[in-house]
Motif scaffolding. Structure first.
Motif, PDB file in Angstrom:
ATOM      1  N   GLY A 109       0.918  -1.315   0.099  1.00  0.00           N
ATOM      2  CA  GLY A 109      -0.085   0.010  -0.120  1.00  0.00           C
ATOM      3  C   GLY A 109       0.770   1.458   0.150  1.00  0.00           C
ATOM      4  N   THR A 110       2.010   1.458   0.710  1.00  0.00           N
ATOM      5  CA  THR A 110       2.864   2.480   0.721  1.00  0.00           C
ATOM      6  C   THR A 110       3.451   2.699  -0.631  1.00  0.00           C
ATOM      7  N   ALA A 111       3.987   1.483  -1.207  1.00  0.00           N
ATOM      8  CA  ALA A 111       4.544   1.604  -2.561  1.00  0.00           C
ATOM      9  C   ALA A 111       3.534   2.059  -3.655  1.00  0.00           C
ATOM     10  N   ARG A 112       2.166   1.740  -3.500  1.00  0.00           N
ATOM     11  CA  ARG A 112       1.343   2.121  -4.273  1.00  0.00           C
ATOM     12  C   ARG A 112       0.989   3.520  -4.129  1.00  0.00           C
ATOM     13  N   GLU A 113       0.977   4.010  -3.083  1.00  0.00           N
ATOM     14  CA  GLU A 113       0.682   5.344  -2.855  1.00  0.00           C
ATOM     15  C   GLU A 113       1.760   6.414  -3.211  1.00  0.00           C
ATOM     16  N   TRP A 114       3.136   5.807  -3.063  1.00  0.00           N
ATOM     17  CA  TRP A 114       4.334   6.607  -3.561  1.00  0.00           C
ATOM     18  C   TRP A 114       4.170   6.612  -5.179  1.00  0.00           C
ATOM     19  N   ASN A 115       4.055   5.525  -5.668  1.00  0.00           N
ATOM     20  CA  ASN A 115       3.905   5.602  -7.243  1.00  0.00           C
ATOM     21  C   ASN A 115       2.624   6.522  -7.643  1.00  0.00           C
ATOM     22  N   HIS A 116       1.794   6.674  -7.192  1.00  0.00           N
ATOM     23  CA  HIS A 116       0.825   7.554  -7.371  1.00  0.00           C
ATOM     24  C   HIS A 116       1.243   8.877  -6.998  1.00  0.00           C
ATOM     25  N   LEU A 117       1.784   9.271  -6.074  1.00  0.00           N
ATOM     26  CA  LEU A 117       2.127  10.583  -5.679  1.00  0.00           C
ATOM     27  C   LEU A 117       3.350  11.009  -6.742  1.00  0.00           C
ATOM     28  N   ILE A 118       4.268  10.100  -7.055  1.00  0.00           N
ATOM     29  CA  ILE A 118       5.223  10.508  -7.645  1.00  0.00           C
ATOM     30  C   ILE A 118       5.034  10.744  -9.216  1.00  0.00           C
ATOM     31  N   ASN A 119       4.145   9.710  -9.634  1.00  0.00           N
ATOM     32  CA  ASN A 119       3.856   9.701 -11.188  1.00  0.00           C
ATOM     33  C   ASN A 119       2.685  10.453 -11.628  1.00  0.00           C
ATOM     34  N   ASP A 120       1.657  10.381 -10.848  1.00  0.00           N
ATOM     35  CA  ASP A 120       0.399  11.136 -11.121  1.00  0.00           C
ATOM     36  C   ASP A 120       0.308  12.559 -10.330  1.00  0.00           C
ATOM     37  N   GLU A 121       0.932  12.712  -9.460  1.00  0.00           N
ATOM     38  CA  GLU A 121       0.656  14.267  -8.489  1.00  0.00           C
ATOM     39  C   GLU A 121       2.113  14.981  -8.727  1.00  0.00           C
ATOM     40  N   ASP A 122       3.105  14.134  -9.245  1.00  0.00           N
ATOM     41  CA  ASP A 122       4.515  14.908  -9.268  1.00  0.00           C
ATOM     42  C   ASP A 122       5.137  15.461  -7.930  1.00  0.00           C
ATOM     43  N   LEU A 123       4.692  14.592  -6.993  1.00  0.00           N
ATOM     44  CA  LEU A 123       5.385  14.949  -5.671  1.00  0.00           C
ATOM     45  C   LEU A 123       6.562  13.919  -5.615  1.00  0.00           C
ATOM     46  N   THR A 124       7.697  14.574  -5.442  1.00  0.00           N
ATOM     47  CA  THR A 124       8.784  13.951  -5.101  1.00  0.00           C
ATOM     48  C   THR A 124       9.344  14.566  -3.608  1.00  0.00           C
ATOM     49  N   ILE A 125      10.602  13.648  -3.271  1.00  0.00           N
ATOM     50  CA  ILE A 125      11.132  14.372  -2.078  1.00  0.00           C
ATOM     51  C   ILE A 125      11.923  15.797  -2.252  1.00  0.00           C
ATOM     52  N   SER A 126      11.984  16.127  -3.489  1.00  0.00           N
ATOM     53  CA  SER A 126      12.570  17.448  -3.674  1.00  0.00           C
ATOM     54  C   SER A 126      11.652  18.560  -4.425  1.00  0.00           C
ATOM     55  N   THR A 127      10.234  18.140  -4.262  1.00  0.00           N
ATOM     56  CA  THR A 127       9.354  18.940  -4.908  1.00  0.00           C
ATOM     57  C   THR A 127       9.181  20.087  -4.113  1.00  0.00           C
ATOM     58  N   ASN A 128       9.259  20.005  -2.764  1.00  0.00           N
ATOM     59  CA  ASN A 128       8.762  21.269  -1.800  1.00  0.00           C
ATOM     60  C   ASN A 128       9.068  20.590  -0.268  1.00  0.00           C
ATOM     61  N   LEU A 129       8.768  21.460   0.651  1.00  0.00           N
ATOM     62  CA  LEU A 129       8.866  21.198   2.131  1.00  0.00           C
ATOM     63  C   LEU A 129       8.011  19.784   2.422  1.00  0.00           C
ATOM     64  N   PHE A 130       6.738  20.133   1.894  1.00  0.00           N
ATOM     65  CA  PHE A 130       5.929  18.831   2.125  1.00  0.00           C
ATOM     66  C   PHE A 130       6.286  17.559   1.593  1.00  0.00           C
ATOM     67  N   GLY A 131       6.943  17.321   0.664  1.00  0.00           N
ATOM     68  CA  GLY A 131       7.398  16.248  -0.003  1.00  0.00           C
ATOM     69  C   GLY A 131       8.734  15.673   0.600  1.00  0.00           C
ATOM     70  N   THR A 132       9.369  16.662   0.897  1.00  0.00           N
ATOM     71  CA  THR A 132      10.742  16.353   1.689  1.00  0.00           C
ATOM     72  C   THR A 132      10.461  15.590   3.236  1.00  0.00           C
ATOM     73  N   THR A 133       9.538  16.259   3.818  1.00  0.00           N
ATOM     74  CA  THR A 133       9.147  15.623   5.298  1.00  0.00           C
ATOM     75  C   THR A 133       8.244  14.477   5.069  1.00  0.00           C
ATOM     76  N   TYR A 134       7.269  14.538   3.927  1.00  0.00           N
ATOM     77  CA  TYR A 134       6.448  13.369   3.876  1.00  0.00           C
ATOM     78  C   TYR A 134       7.248  12.325   3.728  1.00  0.00           C
ATOM     79  N   TYR A 135       8.166  11.899   2.727  1.00  0.00           N
ATOM     80  CA  TYR A 135       8.780  11.002   2.189  1.00  0.00           C
ATOM     81  C   TYR A 135       9.708  10.388   3.466  1.00  0.00           C
ATOM     82  N   SER A 136      10.357  11.493   3.935  1.00  0.00           N
ATOM     83  CA  SER A 136      11.147  11.076   5.191  1.00  0.00           C
ATOM     84  C   SER A 136      10.632  10.340   6.206  1.00  0.00           C
TER      85      SER A 136
END
Length: 198
Positions: A109-136
């Motif tokens: 489920g975590t991997a599926r969520e990350w796949n959606h966030l990265i590929n569909d929502e363009d949220l990566t660990i370097s996108t913004n502060l939210f992305g950094t703290t969320y993925y961390s």
């Protein structure tokens, strides 16, 4: 006769050293708790401070089903340890495997969520502060689940090769303490990320 010894049989005053494994696990859990505390505080501190999107409310959806799976695994591992203590090896194996399945479903489920966030929502660990703290934060928890699953699989291998016996129940229980810790941490992470943070 001292006040402390009144009504207490002298034979019950013997003190034994605690299990080294149990003490070691308590120390590990204390250290890991400190690390998770730092990551949770960082996440809370940076909520709403991203200069660019997406925001948590735009992309996050609470993983209720996967959360239920992970929290249920605390019950199954408890029953598994009780079964091993009672010498019920078949029951232990079944409950232990169910724990592994539930943990694996959560990780999926975590991997599926990350796949959606990265590929569909363009949220990566370097996108913004939210992305950094969320993925961390979520990634730190996923790492601990992965390590726990590897340990559970190792025990399963010992079980199904008949190398695990009833007398090993104490050691298996120590491993279950780690798994309970991982589950308890997820309650905090879920609350912070998917409830407070949105």
């Amino acid at each position: 006769m001292s006040a402390l010894s009144v009504g207490v049989p002298q034979g019950n005053l013997e003190w034994r050293l605690p299990s080294r494994g149990r003490v070691g696990m308590y120390c590990l859990i204390a250290a890991e708790s400190a690390i998770f505390t730092i990551f949770v505080v960082a996440y809370l501190f940076y909520i709403g401070k991203s200069l660019t999107g997406p925001k948590p409310s735009d992309v996050l959806h609470a993983p209720i089903f996967y959360t239920v799976c992970l929290l249920s695994s605390s019950l199954t591992i408890h029953v598994a340890v009780r079964s091993l203590s009672g010498g019920k090896m078949a029951a232990f194996g079944a409950w232990w495997l169910l724990t592994i399945v539930l943990g694996s479903v959560f990780l999926f489920g975590t991997a599926r969520e990350w796949n959606h966030l990265i590929n569909d929502e363009d949220l990566t660990i370097s996108t913004n502060l939210f992305g950094t703290t969320y993925y961390s934060l979520v990634g730190l928890h996923a790492f601990h689940v992965t390590m726990g699953l590897l340990a559970l699989i190792a025990v399963a291998v010992f079980c199904f090769t008949s190398q695990l016996q009833r007398q090993h129940a104490g050691r298996v229980e120590i491993l279950s303490m780690y798994w309970h810790f991982v589950d308890a941490v997820w309650v905090i992470v879920f609350t912070v990320v998917y409830l407070i943070g949105r």
